[in-house]
Write an enzyme that holds these catalytic residues in place. Structure first.
Site, mmCIF file in Angstrom:
data_model
loop_
_atom_site.group_PDB
_atom_site.id
_atom_site.type_symbol
_atom_site.label_atom_id
_atom_site.label_comp_id
_atom_site.label_asym_id
_atom_site.label_seq_id
_atom_site.Cartn_x
_atom_site.Cartn_y
_atom_site.Cartn_z
ATOM 1 N N CYS A 36 0.834 -1.253 0.088
ATOM 2 C CA CYS A 36 0.066 -0.063 0.072
ATOM 3 C C CYS A 36 0.820 1.292 0.139
ATOM 4 O O CYS A 36 0.330 2.231 -0.228
ATOM 5 C CB CYS A 36 -0.868 -0.030 1.183
ATOM 6 S SG CYS A 36 -0.094 0.042 2.977
ATOM 7 N N ASP A 38 2.226 2.907 2.688
ATOM 8 C CA ASP A 38 2.118 3.586 3.641
ATOM 9 C C ASP A 38 3.243 3.297 4.686
ATOM 10 O O ASP A 38 3.841 2.415 4.688
ATOM 11 C CB ASP A 38 0.792 3.241 4.605
ATOM 12 C CG ASP A 38 -0.518 3.462 3.934
ATOM 13 O OD1 ASP A 38 -0.331 4.406 2.980
ATOM 14 O OD2 ASP A 38 -1.592 3.224 4.388
ATOM 15 N N CYS A 61 -2.737 5.819 5.529
ATOM 16 C CA CYS A 61 -4.316 5.904 5.544
ATOM 17 C C CYS A 61 -4.779 6.121 6.966
ATOM 18 O O CYS A 61 -4.278 6.078 8.001
ATOM 19 C CB CYS A 61 -4.804 4.622 4.956
ATOM 20 S SG CYS A 61 -4.502 3.181 6.351
ATOM 21 N N CYS A 105 -3.066 -2.785 8.657
ATOM 22 C CA CYS A 105 -2.662 -1.523 9.020
ATOM 23 C C CYS A 105 -2.391 -1.639 10.671
ATOM 24 O O CYS A 105 -1.139 -1.075 11.261
ATOM 25 C CB CYS A 105 -3.673 -0.484 9.028
ATOM 26 S SG CYS A 105 -4.360 -0.101 7.471
#
Ligand code: FES
Length: 136
Positions: A36, A38, A61, A105
């Site tokens: 992603c 991140d 995010c 996450c």
């Protein structure tokens, strides 16, 4: 389709706790997810084996921010050993659940926590080794 975040997740996203960087921290770490893109950066302050302070900066995010926020809140005051055993499932249950595609996450937040503890402990080893070298 909008993601179904809980009120608590949205609260930690909109008002993140422990955001920023500790001045003169005892250890730093950054962790990223190649898929992603991140990223999270952590700084850590330890006193007598206990997490005195932990802060983070996010390049990610909403869930990246919310999961790091609640995790830092929970691990403050824990011993390093307790923090090492901190599980990403605790984050998801504390937040009242996360969308399936956002579970990673919380996993990344915990990986970052373990990395900053590793970096702190490695630093301690270096100091110990240096002392040994100086004595010779
Ligand atoms: Fe990858 Fe949130 S989408 S950390």
């Amino acid at each position: 389709m909008p993601l179904n975040y809980t009120k608590k997740t949205l609260n930690h996203f909109l008002k993140p706790r422990n955001i920023g960087e500790i001045k003169n921290a005892d250890a730093y770490a950054e962790i990223g997810n190649m898929v992603c893109g991140d990223q999270l950066n952590f700084s850590l302050k330890v006193e007598k084996g206990v997490i005195k302070d932990i802060k983070f900066m996010s390049f990610g995010c909403a869930s990246n921010i919310a999961t790091a926020s609640i995790m830092t809140e929970k691990v403050k005051g824990m011993t390093l050993e307790e923090a090492r055993n901190f599980d990403f499932n605790t984050i998801t249950s504390e937040l009242g659940g996360l969308p399936q595609q956002k579970i990673h996450c919380s996993v990344m937040a915990v990986q970052g926590l373990k990395k900053v503890i590793d970096n702190y402990e490695k630093k301690g080893e270096k100091v110990t080794n240096k002392k040994k070298v100086n004595r010779k």
